[in-house]
Design an enzyme around this catalytic site. Structure first.
Site, PDB file in Angstrom:
ATOM      1  CD  GLU A 185      -6.853   5.579   2.551  1.00 47.37           C
ATOM      2  OE1 GLU A 185      -5.959   5.198   3.311  1.00 47.37           O
ATOM      3  OE2 GLU A 185      -6.642   5.925   1.366  1.00 47.37           O
ATOM      4  CG  ASP A 207      -2.214   0.824   0.917  1.00 51.26           C
ATOM      5  OD1 ASP A 207      -2.135   1.751   0.084  1.00 51.26           O
ATOM      6  OD2 ASP A 207      -3.267   0.569   1.527  1.00 51.26           O
TER       7      ASP A 207
END
Ligand code: BGC
Ligand code: BGC
Length: 599
Positions: free
Chosen positions: A491, A300
């Site tokens: 997020e 990521d």
């Protein structure tokens, strides 16, 4: 799909002619504002990406195409001419692009429970990406969120592992055009196929609230800075033993691999005292050896910096754990320099580099990247086309979950007035996070139809006041509609400890209650919220999730042209005492609505 093709010899032949710099370049993924096309060629960069909101100016499909083409031409100009693969988060349509068709977020697709429909949305997304020359989608997210306080809850299809497995693999088949009746052609090598990235391996939906910390068990404020203390869930520590991880979070990956997954993104979370990006056992032993995954693993965004404060140690640990490509994303020169040093020092074996590059080349050769490196320009006129929007509209109407209906639906044929209040005219709120901007943004700043516009088009007698204030002499409306909406987030920014509606929202519902015969509340949210008070004031209540750009999907159902059919893919808590899911399971009190509920 991959066993009897001529790809392996080509992989070996390319690999055998590559220098170390060319190999490490393939393993490097760089954010587009941090690199020029010239440097893509100089450093043999394997992939360039746009993060959320990483659009060119102007933000048009054509300008995206120019930008991606520039990077691709540079990659093709290198000695070996290995194409780079451009990656984006097209998580509900090609959502960074103004003019793209924006679908409901996964939580809404979860409520449709329809594999074919989910695959169709992915198919459209792939076509709209390929129009701009983009071959790689960081989707589907197959998180199984266990705590709806998590800001990424809406990126998951649901709370049920089986449902996530079914819909995640359907999404992948649609993107990768991989058949099974779920798409129209034959697999990843097809010119209209896009590589999916199944994410985030593993346990991204399983972190506990305030599980210290983003930076794993080693976190120390003196090392990382106090600002890195985790206050929510995102990037936290996954709760549960290995049996639990395997039972709840692993099946979607097993199913995705069976459906042709060739790329998997690793999770920011930690488990057993280690960041996932450092877990050799889970990455190499489980995924590559036990499950036989022969595609490649990508990190990521900047995630390996969380493994250790020392960049060299972090890089060595992650590559040795089994990571094949690193989403650096900014300082690629340092990354390349340090990884080169690690190989020269022998702390990363050449065989590990070869394995990583082999996997990346294999997947690049399996896709249409070598044969159609620029995507398909002729698709540009299909971006946001009526045909594509019609599929999004279908997804919207199928995703609506009717939670309460006391003689509101079916609506009477004739109504003399409808009062509409709240967030009924805001495309940004309707779409949520990961829409044009990483965090999304309120307002009507892109093509699409708000619910208010859809109501106006339906030629019903609508009056709108965001604050629910209507002239006294307007009397009592036949129907009042209040739209409540969570503001857009993505997020960890969306981690929220208290999921109750606000006092202003309750007041708005109350105000409209006094101005109409029948009151309908429509909720736009990335998760179930605590709605009891509003629910009891309303005659009807619809959970509409984050429906995206096509508001007519809602009016289609309101006016009875289509039935309500959505079913909850999450249990709906009665109070915060029912959050997380494990607390609900232990509670003597049932949820407000169970998974599967929908009138
Ligand atoms: C997210 C990923 C995403 C990546 C690239 C990360 O912050 O966790 O889901 O694919 O950024 O934008
Ligand atoms: C996100 C990216 C985003 C960036 C913005 C990252 O955490 O994953 O997609 O563009 O933050 O700073």
């Amino acid at each position: 799909m991959t066993s009897t093709n001529p790809i392996e010899p080509r992989v070996e032949s390319l690999l055998s002619s590559m220098s170390l710099a060319e190999k490490i370049g393939q393993m490097t993924q760089v954010e587009k504002n941090s690199i020029t096309p010239d440097d893509v060629a100089t450093y043999f960069i394997g992939s360039v990406l746009s993060g959320g909101g990483g659009y060119p100016t102007p933000n048009t499909p054509e300008e995206w195409r120019n930008m991606v083409t520039g990077f691709q031409k540079a990659a093709l100009s290198t000695r070996l001419g290995i194409p780079m693969m451009y990656g984006v988060d097209a998580v509900h349509g090609n959502n960074n692009v103004i003019g793209a068709t924006i679908f409901p977020h996964n939580i809404g697709l979860g409520a449709t429970r329809d594999r074919e429909l989910v695959a169709k949305t992915a198919r459209v997304t792939a076509l709209e990406m390929l129009a701009s020359g983009i071959h790689w989608d960081f989707a589907p997210c197959v998180a199984v969120p266990q705590d709806i306080r998590w800001g990424r809850t809406y990126e998951g299809f649901g709370q049920d592992t089986k449902l996530v497995s079914q819909l995640g693999s359907a999404y992948l088949l649609g993107l990768q055009n991989a058949g099974e009746g779920l798409s129209d052609a034959d697999g990843l090598s097809d010119a209209h196929s896009v590589l999916g990235s199944v994410k985030h391996y593993i346990g991204d939906g399983g972190a506990g609230w305030e599980s210290i910390s983003r930076f794993g068990a080693d976190w120390a404020p003196e090392l990382w800075g106090e600002a890195t203390r985790a206050v929510g869930i995102d990037q936290g520590i996954t709760v549960g033993d290995e049996a639990f991880i395997r039972e709840v979070f692993l099946p979607p990956y097993i199913e995705a691999i069976a459906a042709g997954a060739r790329n998997i993104m690793i999770s920011y979370t930690s488990w057993g005292g280690l960041k996932m990006h450092a877990q050799k056992y889970l990455l190499t032993d489980v995924l590559k050896t036990e499950l036989g995954f022969t595609g490649f693993l990508v990190t990521d965004w900047n995630a390996i910096s969380q493994i250790h404060a020392d960049a060299f140690t972090a890089i060595v640990t992650s590559i040795n754990a089994g990571l094949d490509m690193v989403m650096v994303p900014f300082d690629y020169k340092t990354f390349i320099e340090l990884l080169t040093r690690a190989v020269e020092n022998g702390v990363v074996a050449m065989s590990r580099i070869d394995d990583a590059v082999r996997r990346i080349l294999r997947v690049k050769l399996e896709t249409c990247l070598f044969t159609h490196p620029f995507g398909d320009e002729s698709l540009l006129n299909r971006v946001g086309s009526p045909e594509h929007r019609a599929i999004a509209r279908e997804a919207v109407r199928r995703s609506l979950v009717l939670l309460k209906n006391e003689q509101v639906f079916p609506l009477p044929k004739q109504m003399s007035s409808i009062f509409v209040a709240g967030t009924a005219d805001d495309l940004g709120a309707q779409c949520g996070g990961w829409t044009i901007e990483w965090q999304g943004k309120k307002g009507n700043h892109m093509p699409g139809t708000t619910l208010l516009q859809a109501l106006q088009q339906a030629s019903v007698p609508v009056q709108y006041s965001a604050t629910g204030e209507f002239p006294d002499n307007a009397g009592l409306a036949d129907l009042g509609i209040v739209v409540l909406a969570e503001p857009p987030y993505a997020e960890g920014v969306g981690d929220r400890e208290n999921l109750c509606l606000t006092a202003e929202e309750i007041a708005l519902v109350h105000r409209l209650r006094g101005r109409c015969e029948k009151l309908l509340v429509i909720l736009y949210s990335g998760r179930p919220l605590i709605i009891n008070e509003a629910l009891s004031m309303a005659d009807a209540f619809i959970a509409a999730w984050l429906p995206g750009s096509e508001g007519e999907g809602i009016t289609d159902v309101l006016f009875g042209e289509y039935p309500f059919s959505g079913k909850l893919s999450f249990a709906w808590p009665r109070s915060m005492a029912h959050v997380p899911y494990s607390a609900l399971q232990k509670s003597p009190e049932p949820p407000l609505f169970p998974i599967g509920f929908g009138l």
